[in-house]
Design a protein around this motif. Sequence first.
Motif, PDB file in Angstrom:
ATOM      1  N   LEU A   1      -6.471   8.175  -6.437  1.00 35.57           N
ATOM      2  CA  LEU A   1      -7.565   7.239  -6.686  1.00 35.57           C
ATOM      3  C   LEU A   1      -7.468   6.642  -8.087  1.00 35.57           C
ATOM      4  N   LEU A   2      -7.145   7.485  -9.069  1.00 34.53           N
ATOM      5  CA  LEU A   2      -6.961   6.983 -10.433  1.00 34.53           C
ATOM      6  C   LEU A   2      -5.803   6.001 -10.502  1.00 34.53           C
ATOM      7  N   PHE A   3      -4.740   6.259  -9.744  1.00 31.32           N
ATOM      8  CA  PHE A   3      -3.611   5.341  -9.722  1.00 31.32           C
ATOM      9  C   PHE A   3      -4.052   3.966  -9.239  1.00 31.32           C
ATOM     10  N   ILE A   4      -4.847   3.949  -8.189  1.00 27.12           N
ATOM     11  CA  ILE A   4      -5.296   2.669  -7.625  1.00 27.12           C
ATOM     12  C   ILE A   4      -6.201   1.939  -8.597  1.00 27.12           C
ATOM     13  N   VAL A   5      -7.188   2.646  -9.149  1.00 27.38           N
ATOM     14  CA  VAL A   5      -8.161   2.013 -10.044  1.00 27.38           C
ATOM     15  C   VAL A   5      -7.503   1.528 -11.329  1.00 27.38           C
ATOM     16  N   THR A   6      -6.658   2.382 -11.939  1.00 23.52           N
ATOM     17  CA  THR A   6      -6.011   1.971 -13.185  1.00 23.52           C
ATOM     18  C   THR A   6      -5.061   0.800 -12.958  1.00 23.52           C
ATOM     19  N   ALA A   7      -4.383   0.797 -11.816  1.00 28.92           N
ATOM     20  CA  ALA A   7      -3.475  -0.313 -11.515  1.00 28.92           C
ATOM     21  C   ALA A   7      -4.247  -1.615 -11.346  1.00 28.92           C
ATOM     22  N   LEU A   8      -5.346  -1.564 -10.610  1.00 29.39           N
ATOM     23  CA  LEU A   8      -6.169  -2.766 -10.413  1.00 29.39           C
ATOM     24  C   LEU A   8      -6.784  -3.231 -11.729  1.00 29.39           C
ATOM     25  N   LEU A   9      -7.175  -2.271 -12.579  1.00 31.39           N
ATOM     26  CA  LEU A   9      -7.782  -2.621 -13.858  1.00 31.39           C
ATOM     27  C   LEU A   9      -6.786  -3.335 -14.761  1.00 31.39           C
ATOM     28  N   SER A  10      -5.627  -2.741 -15.004  1.00 35.02           N
ATOM     29  CA  SER A  10      -4.650  -3.352 -15.903  1.00 35.02           C
ATOM     30  C   SER A  10      -4.069  -4.630 -15.310  1.00 35.02           C
ATOM     31  N   GLY A  11      -3.746  -4.609 -14.015  1.00 31.89           N
ATOM     32  CA  GLY A  11      -3.199  -5.805 -13.378  1.00 31.89           C
ATOM     33  C   GLY A  11      -4.212  -6.919 -13.289  1.00 31.89           C
ATOM     34  N   GLY A  12      -5.472  -6.567 -12.992  1.00 30.61           N
ATOM     35  CA  GLY A  12      -6.530  -7.577 -12.946  1.00 30.61           C
ATOM     36  C   GLY A  12      -6.789  -8.180 -14.306  1.00 30.61           C
TER      37      GLY A  12
ATOM     38  N   LEU B   1       0.833  -1.204   0.000  1.00 34.43           N
ATOM     39  CA  LEU B   1       0.000   0.000   0.000  1.00 34.43           C
ATOM     40  C   LEU B   1       0.872   1.261   0.000  1.00 34.43           C
ATOM     41  N   ILE B   2       1.924   1.243   0.803  1.00 35.15           N
ATOM     42  CA  ILE B   2       2.849   2.389   0.816  1.00 35.15           C
ATOM     43  C   ILE B   2       3.565   2.503  -0.520  1.00 35.15           C
ATOM     44  N   PHE B   3       3.961   1.372  -1.068  1.00 34.19           N
ATOM     45  CA  PHE B   3       4.648   1.339  -2.362  1.00 34.19           C
ATOM     46  C   PHE B   3       3.806   1.997  -3.452  1.00 34.19           C
ATOM     47  N   TYR B   4       2.544   1.609  -3.566  1.00 30.18           N
ATOM     48  CA  TYR B   4       1.671   2.198  -4.585  1.00 30.18           C
ATOM     49  C   TYR B   4       1.338   3.648  -4.252  1.00 30.18           C
ATOM     50  N   GLY B   5       1.166   3.930  -2.953  1.00 36.80           N
ATOM     51  CA  GLY B   5       0.856   5.297  -2.548  1.00 36.80           C
ATOM     52  C   GLY B   5       1.969   6.272  -2.855  1.00 36.80           C
ATOM     53  N   ILE B   6       3.213   5.854  -2.622  1.00 39.69           N
ATOM     54  CA  ILE B   6       4.359   6.723  -2.895  1.00 39.69           C
ATOM     55  C   ILE B   6       4.463   7.025  -4.381  1.00 39.69           C
ATOM     56  N   ASN B   7       4.238   6.008  -5.215  1.00 34.76           N
ATOM     57  CA  ASN B   7       4.298   6.229  -6.657  1.00 34.76           C
ATOM     58  C   ASN B   7       3.259   7.245  -7.115  1.00 34.76           C
ATOM     59  N   GLY B   8       2.069   7.203  -6.532  1.00 34.60           N
ATOM     60  CA  GLY B   8       1.054   8.199  -6.859  1.00 34.60           C
ATOM     61  C   GLY B   8       1.404   9.568  -6.315  1.00 34.60           C
ATOM     62  N   ALA B   9       1.983   9.582  -5.111  1.00 33.11           N
ATOM     63  CA  ALA B   9       2.320  10.858  -4.472  1.00 33.11           C
ATOM     64  C   ALA B   9       3.407  11.609  -5.224  1.00 33.11           C
ATOM     65  N   ILE B  10       4.339  10.881  -5.863  1.00 35.64           N
ATOM     66  CA  ILE B  10       5.413  11.534  -6.628  1.00 35.64           C
ATOM     67  C   ILE B  10       4.818  12.473  -7.668  1.00 35.64           C
ATOM     68  N   PHE B  11       3.717  12.067  -8.281  1.00 38.60           N
ATOM     69  CA  PHE B  11       3.058  12.902  -9.286  1.00 38.60           C
ATOM     70  C   PHE B  11       2.112  13.917  -8.645  1.00 38.60           C
ATOM     71  N   ALA B  12       1.361  13.478  -7.635  1.00 40.28           N
ATOM     72  CA  ALA B  12       0.295  14.322  -7.084  1.00 40.28           C
ATOM     73  C   ALA B  12       0.814  15.575  -6.389  1.00 40.28           C
ATOM     74  N   ILE B  13       2.051  15.556  -5.870  1.00 41.17           N
ATOM     75  CA  ILE B  13       2.554  16.714  -5.117  1.00 41.17           C
ATOM     76  C   ILE B  13       3.166  17.783  -6.008  1.00 41.17           C
ATOM     77  N   LEU B  14       3.229  17.538  -7.326  1.00 40.16           N
ATOM     78  CA  LEU B  14       3.810  18.535  -8.232  1.00 40.16           C
ATOM     79  C   LEU B  14       2.777  19.588  -8.569  1.00 40.16           C
ATOM     80  N   LEU B  15       2.923  20.766  -7.985  1.00 47.18           N
ATOM     81  CA  LEU B  15       1.877  21.776  -8.023  1.00 47.18           C
ATOM     82  C   LEU B  15       1.651  22.368  -9.414  1.00 47.18           C
ATOM     83  N   ASN B  16       2.675  22.402 -10.241  1.00 43.32           N
ATOM     84  CA  ASN B  16       2.523  23.054 -11.543  1.00 43.32           C
ATOM     85  C   ASN B  16       2.102  22.089 -12.644  1.00 43.32           C
TER      86      ASN B  16
END
Length: 413
Positions: free
Chosen positions: A222-233, A196-211
Amino acid sequence: MHDNRYYKILVGLAAAGLITGTWGVVNVLLFGKRATALGSYVPWGLWVAVYLFFLGLTAGAFLITILTYVFRVRIFAPIGPLSAFTVLVAITCEVIIISFDLGHFSRVWRFLVNPGWTSMIFWMVVFTNAMIIIYALECYFLLRESLVQGAQAEGTPARWLYRLLSFGKTDFTEADRQADHRRVRLLSIISLPVGLIFYGINGAIFAILLNRPIWNGALTPLLFIVTALLSGGALITFLTYIFKVDDALVHYLGHVIRFLLVVFLFLEALQFFVGYRTGMPINRASLDIIAFGPYWWVFWVFHILLGSALPLYLLSFRHESAQAVAAACFLIIITFIAVRLNFVIPDQAVYKLEGLEATFYHWRLRTDQYFPNLNEWLVSLWVFSLGLLAFMLGSKYLPIVSAGKGEAEHVEA
């Protein structure tokens, strides 16, 4: 799968891809990012998209292992070892492709002796390696009984490999079996927060970029989680069909994939709706590049038509056919790179400061001219081919599928 007539074709294609891609790998090792089409304003390109693609492939398999060995859902037991091996191969490919993107292999020692404790990328590396270690051990303990038995049986393919991985063990008792299942369960429990931390960090790397208007938003994690589950599933469902594990399980997973696809399309539509309704030029420009830019066909043809509409039709109106479900999942898998490309590149293709494009003139200071060059495509081909070859050889010479057949009786309902 190894008895299938397509096995030799896939192995041959993987070997050809490795040979062809070696040219790009050598160029990048010799010249670094000078051998790519990346620049100052578009520093992340095809390789980051491929990294996210592999990241998604791990998520579905990760979820299956958690459901099987942590929550003990019996229905997924036959594909437990297959899922664990899929996670291991996909994460290894992630590490390889993102290593090429980060560059400067000779400077790894500086990362080890002087880590940046506040860096998201540092923690991404830490938890990526943690996942590799966990799933390498989990695969071993899931397969160990079959490895020991195969090492003693006459006619076992690659018997020498079984003997090597058995470490001299010649018998396997019920006590050994129970001990290994306890180890697998413990590793799976540990992998739950780590993953969970592994996937969360990968999403956070993009989400914290303000510009970056597309990346920086509440929908991104949320999109990171759903898209990952969709393609992996989708990958796990397709492999379940290919390895002829259980057609009933294919149908069950098909319903899950259909639900995830609908949720993903809904969230994507929300992203476009909110982005356009803000009225901010930077938001509209990024979305315009995705839908109406020079590579509009990546979005409309590969993503919407081939990767969404057609699979949704098959999963809704042909769901009684396991073959149709597998075809839908295959379409989702092979077109999902379009989703990742549309996430990574368009948000960098908008100048964040008015007039910046007229200040200096150089092709590496342009955002509208980035397109992966030959070296980038060849390195990506090399990594895809390596992953395919590893998976195909593993499925033939390791008891990945056969080990799953005995799992259901050890997994409590």
